[in-house]
Design a protein around this motif. Structure first.
Motif, PDB file in Angstrom:
ATOM      1  N   SER A 163       0.828  -1.205   0.000  1.00  0.00           N
ATOM      2  CA  SER A 163       0.000   0.000   0.000  1.00  0.00           C
ATOM      3  C   SER A 163       0.861   1.254   0.000  1.00  0.00           C
ATOM      4  N   GLN A 164       2.021   1.199   0.661  1.00  0.00           N
ATOM      5  CA  GLN A 164       2.903   2.356   0.727  1.00  0.00           C
ATOM      6  C   GLN A 164       3.618   2.611  -0.592  1.00  0.00           C
ATOM      7  N   GLN A 165       3.775   1.568  -1.383  1.00  0.00           N
ATOM      8  CA  GLN A 165       4.599   1.660  -2.593  1.00  0.00           C
ATOM      9  C   GLN A 165       3.813   1.964  -3.864  1.00  0.00           C
ATOM     10  N   THR A 166       2.485   2.028  -3.785  1.00  0.00           N
ATOM     11  CA  THR A 166       1.667   2.243  -4.979  1.00  0.00           C
ATOM     12  C   THR A 166       0.679   3.379  -4.760  1.00  0.00           C
ATOM     13  N   GLU A 167       0.233   3.980  -5.881  1.00  0.00           N
ATOM     14  CA  GLU A 167      -0.727   5.074  -5.770  1.00  0.00           C
ATOM     15  C   GLU A 167      -2.085   4.552  -5.314  1.00  0.00           C
ATOM     16  N   ASN A 168      -2.512   3.428  -5.875  1.00  0.00           N
ATOM     17  CA  ASN A 168      -3.699   2.755  -5.351  1.00  0.00           C
ATOM     18  C   ASN A 168      -3.323   2.061  -4.049  1.00  0.00           C
ATOM     19  N   LYS A 169      -4.215   2.063  -3.072  1.00  0.00           N
ATOM     20  CA  LYS A 169      -3.876   1.589  -1.741  1.00  0.00           C
ATOM     21  C   LYS A 169      -4.525   0.239  -1.430  1.00  0.00           C
ATOM     22  N   LEU A 170      -3.971  -0.423  -0.427  1.00  0.00           N
ATOM     23  CA  LEU A 170      -4.509  -1.698   0.047  1.00  0.00           C
ATOM     24  C   LEU A 170      -4.890  -1.538   1.512  1.00  0.00           C
ATOM     25  N   GLY A 171      -6.164  -1.775   1.810  1.00  0.00           N
ATOM     26  CA  GLY A 171      -6.636  -1.729   3.184  1.00  0.00           C
ATOM     27  C   GLY A 171      -6.740  -3.132   3.751  1.00  0.00           C
ATOM     28  N   LEU A 172      -6.284  -3.320   4.976  1.00  0.00           N
ATOM     29  CA  LEU A 172      -6.230  -4.653   5.574  1.00  0.00           C
ATOM     30  C   LEU A 172      -7.080  -4.726   6.833  1.00  0.00           C
ATOM     31  N   ILE A 173      -7.961  -5.740   6.870  1.00  0.00           N
ATOM     32  CA  ILE A 173      -8.723  -6.075   8.069  1.00  0.00           C
ATOM     33  C   ILE A 173      -8.377  -7.504   8.455  1.00  0.00           C
ATOM     34  N   VAL A 174      -7.962  -7.712   9.693  1.00  0.00           N
ATOM     35  CA  VAL A 174      -7.712  -9.068  10.183  1.00  0.00           C
ATOM     36  C   VAL A 174      -8.694  -9.354  11.314  1.00  0.00           C
ATOM     37  N   THR A 175      -9.275 -10.541  11.287  1.00  0.00           N
ATOM     38  CA  THR A 175     -10.299 -10.928  12.259  1.00  0.00           C
ATOM     39  C   THR A 175      -9.812 -12.131  13.045  1.00  0.00           C
ATOM     40  N   SER A 176      -9.907 -12.061  14.361  1.00  0.00           N
ATOM     41  CA  SER A 176      -9.361 -13.113  15.213  1.00  0.00           C
ATOM     42  C   SER A 176     -10.294 -13.419  16.372  1.00  0.00           C
ATOM     43  N   ASN A 177     -10.339 -14.700  16.772  1.00  0.00           N
ATOM     44  CA  ASN A 177     -11.052 -15.079  17.988  1.00  0.00           C
ATOM     45  C   ASN A 177     -10.237 -14.754  19.236  1.00  0.00           C
ATOM     46  N   LEU A 178      -8.929 -14.551  19.068  1.00  0.00           N
ATOM     47  CA  LEU A 178      -8.049 -14.279  20.192  1.00  0.00           C
ATOM     48  C   LEU A 178      -7.820 -12.783  20.346  1.00  0.00           C
ATOM     49  N   PRO A 179      -7.629 -12.310  21.569  1.00  0.00           N
ATOM     50  CA  PRO A 179      -7.301 -10.895  21.773  1.00  0.00           C
ATOM     51  C   PRO A 179      -5.882 -10.608  21.292  1.00  0.00           C
ATOM     52  N   PRO A 180      -5.549  -9.341  21.047  1.00  0.00           N
ATOM     53  CA  PRO A 180      -4.237  -8.997  20.492  1.00  0.00           C
ATOM     54  C   PRO A 180      -3.058  -9.557  21.277  1.00  0.00           C
ATOM     55  N   ASP A 181      -3.143  -9.557  22.619  1.00  0.00           N
ATOM     56  CA  ASP A 181      -1.998 -10.002  23.408  1.00  0.00           C
ATOM     57  C   ASP A 181      -1.780 -11.510  23.365  1.00  0.00           C
ATOM     58  N   GLU A 182      -2.701 -12.255  22.742  1.00  0.00           N
ATOM     59  CA  GLU A 182      -2.521 -13.697  22.604  1.00  0.00           C
ATOM     60  C   GLU A 182      -2.162 -14.119  21.175  1.00  0.00           C
ATOM     61  N   LEU A 183      -1.999 -13.153  20.296  1.00  0.00           N
ATOM     62  CA  LEU A 183      -1.686 -13.470  18.904  1.00  0.00           C
ATOM     63  C   LEU A 183      -0.189 -13.605  18.643  1.00  0.00           C
ATOM     64  N   MET A 184       0.628 -13.275  19.644  1.00  0.00           N
ATOM     65  CA  MET A 184       2.085 -13.367  19.536  1.00  0.00           C
ATOM     66  C   MET A 184       2.590 -12.568  18.328  1.00  0.00           C
ATOM     67  N   LEU A 185       2.171 -11.314  18.264  1.00  0.00           N
ATOM     68  CA  LEU A 185       2.589 -10.431  17.189  1.00  0.00           C
ATOM     69  C   LEU A 185       3.769  -9.585  17.635  1.00  0.00           C
ATOM     70  N   ASP A 186       4.538  -9.153  16.687  1.00  0.00           N
ATOM     71  CA  ASP A 186       5.623  -8.219  16.945  1.00  0.00           C
ATOM     72  C   ASP A 186       4.992  -6.839  17.164  1.00  0.00           C
ATOM     73  N   SER A 187       4.876  -6.428  18.430  1.00  0.00           N
ATOM     74  CA  SER A 187       4.130  -5.206  18.752  1.00  0.00           C
ATOM     75  C   SER A 187       4.762  -3.967  18.122  1.00  0.00           C
ATOM     76  N   ARG A 188       6.075  -3.928  18.025  1.00  0.00           N
ATOM     77  CA  ARG A 188       6.731  -2.752  17.437  1.00  0.00           C
ATOM     78  C   ARG A 188       6.380  -2.616  15.957  1.00  0.00           C
ATOM     79  N   SER A 189       6.380  -3.753  15.259  1.00  0.00           N
ATOM     80  CA  SER A 189       6.019  -3.714  13.838  1.00  0.00           C
ATOM     81  C   SER A 189       4.566  -3.319  13.666  1.00  0.00           C
ATOM     82  N   TRP A 190       3.672  -3.861  14.540  1.00  0.00           N
ATOM     83  CA  TRP A 190       2.256  -3.554  14.397  1.00  0.00           C
ATOM     84  C   TRP A 190       1.965  -2.093  14.663  1.00  0.00           C
ATOM     85  N   SER A 191       2.730  -1.475  15.535  1.00  0.00           N
ATOM     86  CA  SER A 191       2.515  -0.052  15.794  1.00  0.00           C
ATOM     87  C   SER A 191       2.864   0.770  14.565  1.00  0.00           C
ATOM     88  N   ARG A 192       3.794   0.298  13.751  1.00  0.00           N
ATOM     89  CA  ARG A 192       4.161   0.991  12.516  1.00  0.00           C
ATOM     90  C   ARG A 192       3.079   0.845  11.446  1.00  0.00           C
TER      91      ARG A 192
END
Length: 268
Positions: free
Chosen positions: A155-184
């Motif tokens: 999305s950052q590299q093109t004029e047309n953009k990509l929007g992302l929705i992710v749906t989970s049964n687990l709360p964010p703190d149980e998804l084992m995501l890289d929090s620093r990357s997600w904040s970006r």
């Protein structure tokens, strides 16, 4: 052997809204629907949208609300909508390949490097239009942070953009995501609380209108199911299942109405 129409009351004329084949209009989720809509709205003018992380226990209407917004986005704007279930496409290459296929590319040969897949996706965005992508059952995806970052960078590299929705049964703190990357990623979380008894009553009333013949399900039956499910899980699918099984039981007994007794009886 199977012709038992003479003993069936026929009070059910369609089960598709109770067995998951069709969806009712969302009830009691206006706030969540507006949040999803507002997060994706920048796509209409080819601006960068928010990345949305939608979470909540099963049966709380997450996928239904995303579908509702995506239907409007597809019919009212030029934005392309893509929906992928991460149960089926649980690896990074499989998911990116499925995304390409849904965009109209021929299925790439197996084992194609991720960089080549991303290059094709970038090419599509540059030549066509903005895209909204929904990743359902996101907690089942391997390399979650990598995939989210892949799509964000496209999305950052093109004029047309990509929007992302992710749906989970687990709360964010149980998804084992890289929090620093997600904040970006400009990530915004939207929580779906379990349905209340009042919300479940309205949902069941709508389902009864689409499923049963008029006058065959009393308000007492609806209230009983709604209260029981709300006290336990708030899972709309469980409420539908209880209602459907009660209807089946009434039909087998040849009665013309679903009663509270049909909710508690056990079949022989």
């Amino acid at each position: 052997m199977f012709d038992n129409t003479s003993t069936s009351s026929g009070i059910i004329y369609s089960e598709r809204y109770l067995n998951g084949e069709a969806s009712l209009k969302p009830t009691g989720r206006d706030k969540e629907i507006h949040a999803i809509r507002d997060g994706l709205r920048p796509l209409i003018k080819r601006n960068t949208p928010e990345t949305l992380l939608i979470h909540g226990t099963p049966g709380t209407g997450k996928t239904m609300c995303v579908n509702h917004v995506f239907d409007a986005l597809a019919t009212e704007t030029s934005v392309k909508t893509i929906q992928i279930n991460c149960w089926q496409y649980s690896t990074r290459p499989a998911l990116l390949t499925e995304l390409l296929i849904q965009l109209g590319y021929p299925a790439p040969r197996k084992g194609k490097p991720v960089d080549e897949l991303l290059s094709k996706l970038r090419e599509w965005l540059q030549k066509n239009r903005s895209v909204a992508v929904s990743l359902d059952e996101f907690d089942q995806l391997k390399e979650k942070t990598e995939v989210a970052y892949d799509l964000h960078m496209l999305s950052q590299q093109t004029e047309n953009k990509l929007g992302l929705i992710v749906t989970s049964n687990l709360p964010p703190d149980e998804l084992m995501l890289d929090s620093r990357s997600w904040s970006r990623l400009n990530c915004r979380t939207i929580e779906f609380e379990p349905y209340t008894a009042t919300q479940l009553e309205k949902i069941l009333q709508d389902a009864v209108e689409q499923t049963f013949k008029p006058g065959t399900v009393s308000n007492e039956v609806i209230e009983t199911i709604a209260e029981q499910v709300a006290d336990n899980t708030g899972d709309c699918r469980q409420a539908f299942e209880q209602l459907l099984q009660a209807g089946h039981r009434a039909m087998r007994q040849g009665t013309r109405e679903v009663t509270e007794q049909d909710l508690t009886e056990v079949d022989d």
